[in-house]
Design an enzyme around this catalytic site. Structure first.
Site, PDB file in Angstrom:
ATOM      1  N   ARG A 143       0.823  -1.203   0.000  1.00  0.00           N
ATOM      2  CA  ARG A 143       0.000   0.000   0.000  1.00  0.00           C
ATOM      3  C   ARG A 143       0.867   1.267   0.000  1.00  0.00           C
ATOM      4  NH1 ARG A 143      -5.448  -1.184   3.614  1.00  0.00           N
ATOM      5  NH2 ARG A 143      -6.515  -2.409   2.017  1.00  0.00           N
ATOM      6  N   SER A 144       0.596   2.206   0.890  1.00  0.00           N
ATOM      7  CA  SER A 144       1.275   3.502   0.790  1.00  0.00           C
ATOM      8  C   SER A 144       2.731   3.483   1.222  1.00  0.00           C
ATOM      9  CB  SER A 144       0.518   4.567   1.586  1.00  0.00           C
ATOM     10  OG  SER A 144      -0.641   4.960   0.889  1.00  0.00           O
TER      11      SER A 144
END
Length: 394
Positions: free
Chosen positions: A74-75
């Site tokens: 993800r981020s």
């Protein structure tokens, strides 16, 4: 429960192994890995649990996490991707104080002509959401995303405030890199960062490596678990996530419906905000290379670039996350909303768990990946337990 932990820790780092075991026993961990470098040398490399969070796949949920298992982070992807414009600046190819439209003329539409390159990296560009969200197919086609952010009127005058560009960061950064280099950001990372450093990190996982990637999914944290920035502790934060018209919901919902992160097409996409595939070892080794030589190899950042990465560009109320956040150029900085190792640390979490960061003062570089995505935003309790253990070992 009996936790079969694989890997090794250097003498003195046994507290990290103990914390890793407790994550499985007390904090709902399913499958995970953690790695730590100190002064360019690997001192922690552990993995345990199952490769897949659920019962899907040829071997169901019982297939063990292997030495080379990778997961979507993800981020935490943003931290690796942010190195690209910084290295381009280091090489004289990109001016951080130039308007984005210098490289990408279409971007100046609707009052964005004063948006600087540094504004994209520090979440000050004013386009964290889209008036019309993209479909999952549009999000990964390489054209719809850049066109949408170029045409989007800003939600505030660029440079005057900050708000986390959760999804639009993909198209902002990816298109800027393409305009400057002629290469996609996934190809640039593969050729200039992952390849030379020997990282198991991909923006667009190749077919021949796809079998190594486990399935991720949501898991509930046990009741009474320890802290972190959760969706619940502050009423304004909870309300922002519930309100479909809030900038918070719109920023995280810039792709609608939410993509299936286990879909091979999504994993093959080059989305530098959210779709990186990595091992914990790769995240830690990457951050170690931002600090200096790793195992005798070349370093990524010159001293001046390292200073840029962790010099505060944005701080205070975040218009998207609805808490006070701090950003350097592409990196979250240590603070209450995103605690890292120490005040000088810089890095990036992934919503739901994963975390990578570096701390220049101690020489520590850290990587943690998990397949069980909990509801934390920036300070997952499992990652924080590991960070505390690293701190105690120094």
């Amino acid at each position: 429960m009996v936790v079969d932990v694989q890997g090794a820790v250097a003498p003195g780092y046994e507290p990290v192994r103990d914390a890793f075991v407790r994550n499985f026993e007390q904090r709902g961990e399913r499958g995970a890995a953690v790695a730590v470098y100190r002064d360019g040398r690997k001192v922690v490399d552990l993995w345990a649990g199952t490769k897949n969070v659920d019962g899907a796949g040829a071997n169901g949920g019982t297939a063990p996490w292997a030495v080379d298992t990778a997961q979507i982070v993800r981020s935490a992807t943003k931290g690796v991707a942010a190195a690209v414009p910084l290295i381009l600046h280091q090489r004289g190819r990109l001016d951080l104080d130039a308007p984005v439209s210098t490289y990408w003329p279409e971007f100046k539409a609707h009052g964005k002509e004063r948006t600087l390159v540094r504004h994209l990296l520090s979440h000050r560009a004013g386009v964290p959401a889209l008036d019309r969200p993209l479909t999952p197919a549009e999000a990964v086609d390489g054209e719809s995303g850049p066109a949408a952010v170029a045409a989007q009127p800003p939600f505030w005058a660029p440079g005057t405030a900050h708000g986390y560009h959760a999804q639009t960061y993909s198209w902002l950064l990816g298109e800027l890199v393409r305009r400057v280099t002629g290469r996609t950001i996934g190809r640039w990372v593969a050729e200039e960062i992952a390849g030379p450093l020997g990282l198991d990190f991909w923006l667009g996982v190749p077919d021949e490596e796809a079998h190594r990637v486990g399935r991720v999914g949501p898991v509930e944290a046990p009741e009474g678990g320890d802290g972190g920035l959760r969706l619940r502790p502050k009423r304004s934060v909870a309300e922002a996530y519930r309100d479909p018209q809030s900038l918070t919901r719109r920023a995280f919902g810039a792709i609608d419906p939410l993509p299936d992160e286990n879909d091979p097409a999504y994993r093959a996409a080059e989305l530098p905000a959210s779709a990186g595939i990595a091992t914990a070892r790769a995240l830690a080794r990457f951050y170690a290379a931002t600090l200096g030589e790793v195992d005798g190899g070349a370093r990524l950042f010159a001293p001046a670039t390292l200073t840029l990465a962790r010099t505060e560009e944005s701080s205070g109320p975040d218009r998207v996350l609805v808490v006070n956040t701090r950003f350097g150029l592409g990196y979250m900085l240590h603070g209450p909303a995103s605690p890292l190792l120490a005040p000088g640390s810089f890095g990036h979490p992934g919503r739901g768990g994963s975390l990578g960061f570096a701390d220049p003062e101690s020489g520590v570089a850290f990587g943690y990946v998990t397949n069980g995505l909990q509801k934390g935003v920036t300070a997952d309790p499992r990652a924080q337990a590991l960070v505390r253990a690293v701190r105690s070992a120094l």
